[in-house]
Structures are given as C-alpha cells and as structure tokens.
Design a protein around this motif. Structure first.
Motif, PDB file in Angstrom:
ATOM      1  N   LEU A  40       0.817  -1.205   0.000  1.00 34.80           N
ATOM      2  CA  LEU A  40       0.000   0.000   0.000  1.00 34.80           C
ATOM      3  C   LEU A  40       0.853   1.257   0.000  1.00 34.80           C
ATOM      4  O   LEU A  40       1.993   1.257   0.485  1.00 34.80           O
ATOM      5  CB  LEU A  40      -0.914   0.028   1.233  1.00 34.80           C
ATOM      6  N   LYS A  41       0.277   2.355  -0.521  1.00 34.58           N
ATOM      7  CA  LYS A  41       0.949   3.655  -0.529  1.00 34.58           C
ATOM      8  C   LYS A  41       0.636   4.431   0.757  1.00 34.58           C
ATOM      9  O   LYS A  41       0.392   5.622   0.747  1.00 34.58           O
ATOM     10  CB  LYS A  41       0.479   4.468  -1.737  1.00 34.58           C
ATOM     11  N   ALA A  42       0.613   3.741   1.874  1.00 36.45           N
ATOM     12  CA  ALA A  42       0.440   4.376   3.175  1.00 36.45           C
ATOM     13  C   ALA A  42       1.813   4.473   3.829  1.00 36.45           C
ATOM     14  O   ALA A  42       2.681   3.624   3.605  1.00 36.45           O
ATOM     15  CB  ALA A  42      -0.518   3.562   4.045  1.00 36.45           C
ATOM     16  N   ASP A  43       2.030   5.503   4.633  1.00 41.49           N
ATOM     17  CA  ASP A  43       3.328   5.735   5.270  1.00 41.49           C
ATOM     18  C   ASP A  43       3.472   4.814   6.481  1.00 41.49           C
ATOM     19  O   ASP A  43       2.770   4.982   7.486  1.00 41.49           O
ATOM     20  CB  ASP A  43       3.441   7.194   5.703  1.00 41.49           C
ATOM     21  N   PRO A  44       4.402   3.843   6.424  1.00 43.14           N
ATOM     22  CA  PRO A  44       4.565   2.914   7.559  1.00 43.14           C
ATOM     23  C   PRO A  44       4.945   3.627   8.853  1.00 43.14           C
ATOM     24  O   PRO A  44       4.611   3.159   9.944  1.00 43.14           O
ATOM     25  CB  PRO A  44       5.700   1.989   7.092  1.00 43.14           C
ATOM     26  N   LYS A  45       5.617   4.773   8.733  1.00 47.96           N
ATOM     27  CA  LYS A  45       6.063   5.492   9.928  1.00 47.96           C
ATOM     28  C   LYS A  45       4.890   6.107  10.686  1.00 47.96           C
ATOM     29  O   LYS A  45       5.038   6.493  11.851  1.00 47.96           O
ATOM     30  CB  LYS A  45       7.074   6.570   9.527  1.00 47.96           C
ATOM     31  N   GLN A  46       3.756   6.227  10.015  1.00 51.13           N
ATOM     32  CA  GLN A  46       2.561   6.762  10.661  1.00 51.13           C
ATOM     33  C   GLN A  46       1.659   5.656  11.207  1.00 51.13           C
ATOM     34  O   GLN A  46       0.570   5.931  11.705  1.00 51.13           O
ATOM     35  CB  GLN A  46       1.763   7.616   9.654  1.00 51.13           C
ATOM     36  N   MET A  47       2.117   4.404  11.118  1.00 50.95           N
ATOM     37  CA  MET A  47       1.298   3.259  11.513  1.00 50.95           C
ATOM     38  C   MET A  47       1.853   2.589  12.768  1.00 50.95           C
ATOM     39  O   MET A  47       3.044   2.641  13.044  1.00 50.95           O
ATOM     40  CB  MET A  47       1.280   2.206  10.384  1.00 50.95           C
ATOM     41  N   ASP A  48       0.959   1.970  13.518  1.00 48.35           N
ATOM     42  CA  ASP A  48       1.362   1.069  14.596  1.00 48.35           C
ATOM     43  C   ASP A  48       1.485  -0.315  13.970  1.00 48.35           C
ATOM     44  O   ASP A  48       0.486  -1.023  13.778  1.00 48.35           O
ATOM     45  CB  ASP A  48       0.326   1.071  15.724  1.00 48.35           C
ATOM     46  N   LEU A  49       2.704  -0.674  13.604  1.00 41.55           N
ATOM     47  CA  LEU A  49       2.926  -1.927  12.890  1.00 41.55           C
ATOM     48  C   LEU A  49       2.695  -3.125  13.809  1.00 41.55           C
ATOM     49  O   LEU A  49       3.064  -3.115  14.984  1.00 41.55           O
ATOM     50  CB  LEU A  49       4.348  -1.963  12.324  1.00 41.55           C
ATOM     51  N   VAL A  50       2.064  -4.153  13.241  1.00 38.04           N
ATOM     52  CA  VAL A  50       1.744  -5.371  13.981  1.00 38.04           C
ATOM     53  C   VAL A  50       2.530  -6.530  13.375  1.00 38.04           C
ATOM     54  O   VAL A  50       2.305  -6.874  12.202  1.00 38.04           O
ATOM     55  CB  VAL A  50       0.230  -5.677  13.918  1.00 38.04           C
ATOM     56  N   PRO A  51       3.471  -7.122  14.106  1.00 37.77           N
ATOM     57  CA  PRO A  51       4.260  -8.239  13.561  1.00 37.77           C
ATOM     58  C   PRO A  51       3.356  -9.339  13.014  1.00 37.77           C
ATOM     59  O   PRO A  51       2.370  -9.725  13.638  1.00 37.77           O
ATOM     60  CB  PRO A  51       5.054  -8.727  14.784  1.00 37.77           C
ATOM     61  N   GLY A  52       3.696  -9.810  11.821  1.00 41.36           N
ATOM     62  CA  GLY A  52       2.910 -10.858  11.192  1.00 41.36           C
ATOM     63  C   GLY A  52       1.715 -10.351  10.414  1.00 41.36           C
ATOM     64  O   GLY A  52       1.031 -11.134   9.745  1.00 41.36           O
ATOM     65  N   PHE A  53       1.457  -9.026  10.493  1.00 44.74           N
ATOM     66  CA  PHE A  53       0.328  -8.446   9.774  1.00 44.74           C
ATOM     67  C   PHE A  53       0.758  -7.271   8.909  1.00 44.74           C
ATOM     68  O   PHE A  53       0.448  -7.213   7.709  1.00 44.74           O
ATOM     69  CB  PHE A  53      -0.755  -8.009  10.755  1.00 44.74           C
ATOM     70  N   THR A  54       1.502  -6.324   9.474  1.00 39.82           N
ATOM     71  CA  THR A  54       1.990  -5.173   8.722  1.00 39.82           C
ATOM     72  C   THR A  54       3.494  -5.035   8.908  1.00 39.82           C
ATOM     73  O   THR A  54       4.034  -5.331   9.978  1.00 39.82           O
ATOM     74  CB  THR A  54       1.290  -3.879   9.174  1.00 39.82           C
ATOM     75  N   ARG A  55       4.161  -4.555   7.847  1.00 42.96           N
ATOM     76  CA  ARG A  55       5.620  -4.446   7.882  1.00 42.96           C
ATOM     77  C   ARG A  55       6.071  -3.266   7.036  1.00 42.96           C
ATOM     78  O   ARG A  55       5.515  -3.005   5.970  1.00 42.96           O
ATOM     79  CB  ARG A  55       6.248  -5.737   7.342  1.00 42.96           C
ATOM     80  N   ASP A  56       7.084  -2.548   7.516  1.00 40.62           N
ATOM     81  CA  ASP A  56       7.697  -1.454   6.780  1.00 40.62           C
ATOM     82  C   ASP A  56       8.720  -2.041   5.809  1.00 40.62           C
ATOM     83  O   ASP A  56       9.705  -2.640   6.227  1.00 40.62           O
ATOM     84  CB  ASP A  56       8.378  -0.491   7.757  1.00 40.62           C
ATOM     85  N   VAL A  57       8.482  -1.879   4.497  1.00 31.75           N
ATOM     86  CA  VAL A  57       9.404  -2.421   3.495  1.00 31.75           C
ATOM     87  C   VAL A  57      10.080  -1.291   2.722  1.00 31.75           C
ATOM     88  O   VAL A  57      10.532  -1.490   1.597  1.00 31.75           O
ATOM     89  CB  VAL A  57       8.673  -3.376   2.526  1.00 31.75           C
ATOM     90  N   THR A  58      10.152  -0.111   3.330  1.00 32.38           N
ATOM     91  CA  THR A  58      10.836   1.015   2.695  1.00 32.38           C
ATOM     92  C   THR A  58      12.274   0.636   2.372  1.00 32.38           C
ATOM     93  O   THR A  58      13.021   0.190   3.243  1.00 32.38           O
ATOM     94  CB  THR A  58      10.829   2.248   3.621  1.00 32.38           C
ATOM     95  N   GLY A  59      12.653   0.786   1.122  1.00 35.48           N
ATOM     96  CA  GLY A  59      14.020   0.470   0.716  1.00 35.48           C
ATOM     97  C   GLY A  59      14.272  -1.005   0.464  1.00 35.48           C
ATOM     98  O   GLY A  59      15.377  -1.379   0.058  1.00 35.48           O
ATOM     99  N   LEU A  60      13.281  -1.860   0.698  1.00 37.12           N
ATOM    100  CA  LEU A  60      13.440  -3.293   0.464  1.00 37.12           C
ATOM    101  C   LEU A  60      12.829  -3.654  -0.889  1.00 37.12           C
ATOM    102  O   LEU A  60      11.762  -3.164  -1.247  1.00 37.12           O
ATOM    103  CB  LEU A  60      12.752  -4.107   1.566  1.00 37.12           C
ATOM    104  N   GLY A  61      13.506  -4.514  -1.615  1.00 33.70           N
ATOM    105  CA  GLY A  61      12.996  -4.918  -2.918  1.00 33.70           C
ATOM    106  C   GLY A  61      11.767  -5.816  -2.789  1.00 33.70           C
ATOM    107  O   GLY A  61      11.734  -6.725  -1.960  1.00 33.70           O
ATOM    108  N   HIS A  62      10.751  -5.540  -3.598  1.00 32.29           N
ATOM    109  CA  HIS A  62       9.557  -6.383  -3.623  1.00 32.29           C
ATOM    110  C   HIS A  62       8.794  -6.073  -4.906  1.00 32.29           C
ATOM    111  O   HIS A  62       9.028  -5.057  -5.557  1.00 32.29           O
ATOM    112  CB  HIS A  62       8.673  -6.142  -2.397  1.00 32.29           C
ATOM    113  N   HIS A  63       7.859  -6.949  -5.253  1.00 23.61           N
ATOM    114  CA  HIS A  63       7.033  -6.714  -6.432  1.00 23.61           C
ATOM    115  C   HIS A  63       5.989  -5.652  -6.120  1.00 23.61           C
ATOM    116  O   HIS A  63       5.500  -5.546  -5.001  1.00 23.61           O
ATOM    117  CB  HIS A  63       6.346  -8.007  -6.876  1.00 23.61           C
ATOM    118  N   GLY A  64       5.649  -4.853  -7.136  1.00 23.38           N
ATOM    119  CA  GLY A  64       4.644  -3.823  -6.939  1.00 23.38           C
ATOM    120  C   GLY A  64       5.230  -2.562  -6.323  1.00 23.38           C
ATOM    121  O   GLY A  64       6.452  -2.408  -6.190  1.00 23.38           O
TER     122      GLY A  64
END
Length: 294
Positions: free
Chosen positions: A242-266
C-alpha cells in the motif's frame, strides 16, 4: 476545483485563495512535466515529441507509469472538447511505434526498464481547466485507459489536481482473468484463492474510477496512481503493498511491515500480510487510507 474552497489562515482571520486557470497552456505543461512522478506517478520521458511527417503532430508529454505502462499526457488551458480525440489519435500512433517508444525508454531509463514496457494497458491522461458532460460520456465509450484531470492554480505556488473521470479499457479482461485464477493450483489453497478474490472486490469497490492493471508479477489497483498492489497467493498468505506511510502506523508483527528500501514486487512501502478473512477486515482501514492518498 469543483466545490473546493481554499483559505489562507492567519492570527487575524482567513482569506480565500481564489482558484484560477493558467495564463497559457504551456505553464500547466511545464509545471506537470517538472514534477510528473510526484503528481501523476509517471516517469517523464519527453516533451513535444514529434510523431513524424506522416502524422504531423507533437505529443505534449510522453511518460512511463509505475507499472511500466506507456503514458501520453495532453494539456488544455481551459475547456476543449478536442483534447480526448487528440490524445486518442496520438495513442494510436504510439501503438504503431512501439519500437520507437522502447528506444526512447532505453535512452532515458535504461535497458532493463525498456524490456519491461507493459503494452497491454497504455494510458491517456488529459489535464484541462474543465471537461463537459459530453467528455465524461465519451471516455466511457472508448476501450482505452483514460484519465480526465481538472487542474486549478491557487495563489503563487499551489497546484490542485482532481480526477473527474477514470476508465480502464482492460476492465472486462481483468474480470475474466480474476475468475480464471480462482482454480487451485501451484500449492495455493482454495481459501487463499477465495481470499484473493475478496481482496480484489474490496479494492475495486473503494470508489468510482478504480482501475486494475495486470502486471507479470502483481496486480495494481490505481486511481491516477497506484494505491495497492497485490501479489499472487503464496502457500500461507497473500501480500498487499500500500501507498500508506509505515512510519505513521502502529505496525503489527505478522500483519503489517515497513518495506521502505526493500525490494519487492509492486509499489508501496507498507506490506500487509493476509491469511484469513479476519485479516482482510483488519486491513480495510489501511486500504481506505491508501486509496484516499492516491
């Protein structure tokens, strides 16, 4: 912008910032081209590109969107019913000159990007002061991906863009593909395939003008820009970016993850991992946030 009022606030009160049109069409074009990736999600390739002596025209702007789809952008200062037909004329030219376009991409963005141009969904973006109801009707009659974008200038340094119509010429094809992939295979469980269908329906149902583009390695959902990318189901989960800012989120392990700078599809820096319908319910708010920001 339609119905929108902008005010400058100070300690002593508020002053309305009156919207206006550009003095000349070139002013809008120059502003968008200088910041095309930021405002449209499109990499800028060329301005006033000649279509040669046979066609005898010039494409206002050529670009490549986040999914590798070729993009033509046409501008009009005010209202001009000819902008859509003009853009479609150039889009037809583009489809007949694929090698020329890929050569341009290779020169500007490199060999790897040029090899991944997605010719199944070329786009036309028309940016103008306004559009008529006839324009709105016309875009829905064409089997092409077309975005109509209304602009306004506010004050000295504010630009407003509003997508007033967005259609995808691939919509019927995408629907058929979605039903076909609902066949278990490659280790995918029936539950995950059904979950992928539910995600598809949820994202398409977020609002009018949501288009879906099938890429080789993911499916992109876009308004003017991508707001969600869904990868094919894995053995135990479905990944959505998603185009949502991970830094503005309360990330939940196993559900949401910050992939800024990490290679992935999409595209997108927030990874959402879906395993069950309950996870999809939890992700609804994140989907809406990303959609609103697109």
């Amino acid at each position: 912008m339609s119905g929108l009022k902008l005010f400058h606030t100070t300690e002593i009160g508020v002053t309305e910032v009156v919207p206006r049109l550009a003095e000349v069409e070139a002013a809008v074009q120059g502003l968008v081209e200088a910041h095309m990736e930021t405002v449209l999600g499109v990499k800028f390739l060329a301005s006033e590109y000649s279509t040669g002596p046979v066609h005898g025209g010039r494409v206002d702007s050529l670009g490549l969107d986040e999914n590798g789809s070729p993009v033509i952008v046409e501008y009009k200062r005010g209202v001009d019913s000819g902008v859509i037909n003009q853009g479609l004329f150039y889009l037809s030219w583009l489809m007949d000159h694929r090698a020329e376009f890929e050569h341009l991409v290779r020169d500007r963005l490199g060999v790897t990007v040029a090899a991944q141009v997605l010719w199944s969904s070329p786009r036309l973006i028309c940016i103008a002061g306004d559009f008529t109801r006839f324009d709105m009707h016309a875009v829905r009659e064409h089997r092409r991906s077309i975005d109509l974008v209304r602009y306004r200038l506010f004050g000295k340094d504010l630009l407003g863009l509003e997508t007033v119509a967005s259609v995808s010429g691939r919509s019927p094809v995408v629907r058929r593909v979605r039903r076909q992939v609902a066949v278990p295979g490659g280790g995918q469980s029936v539950a995950l395939v059904e979950l992928a269908q539910a995600v598809d329906e949820t994202l398409l149902g977020l609002g009018d003008g949501v288009n879906c583009v099938q890429h080789k390695t993911y499916r992109a959902y876009q308004r003017l820009r991508n707001f969600a990318c869904v990868c094919p189901p894995q053995r135990t989960k479905l990944l959505v970016y998603l185009k949502a800012d991970p830094k503005q989120m309360d990330l939940v392990p196993g559900f949401t993850r910050d992939v800024t700078g990490l290679g992935h599809h999409g595209t997108g820096d927030l990874e959402v991992q879906l395993r069950t319908e309950r996870d999809l319910d939890r992700a609804q708010r994140l989907f809406r946030l990303s959609y609103a920001a697109a």
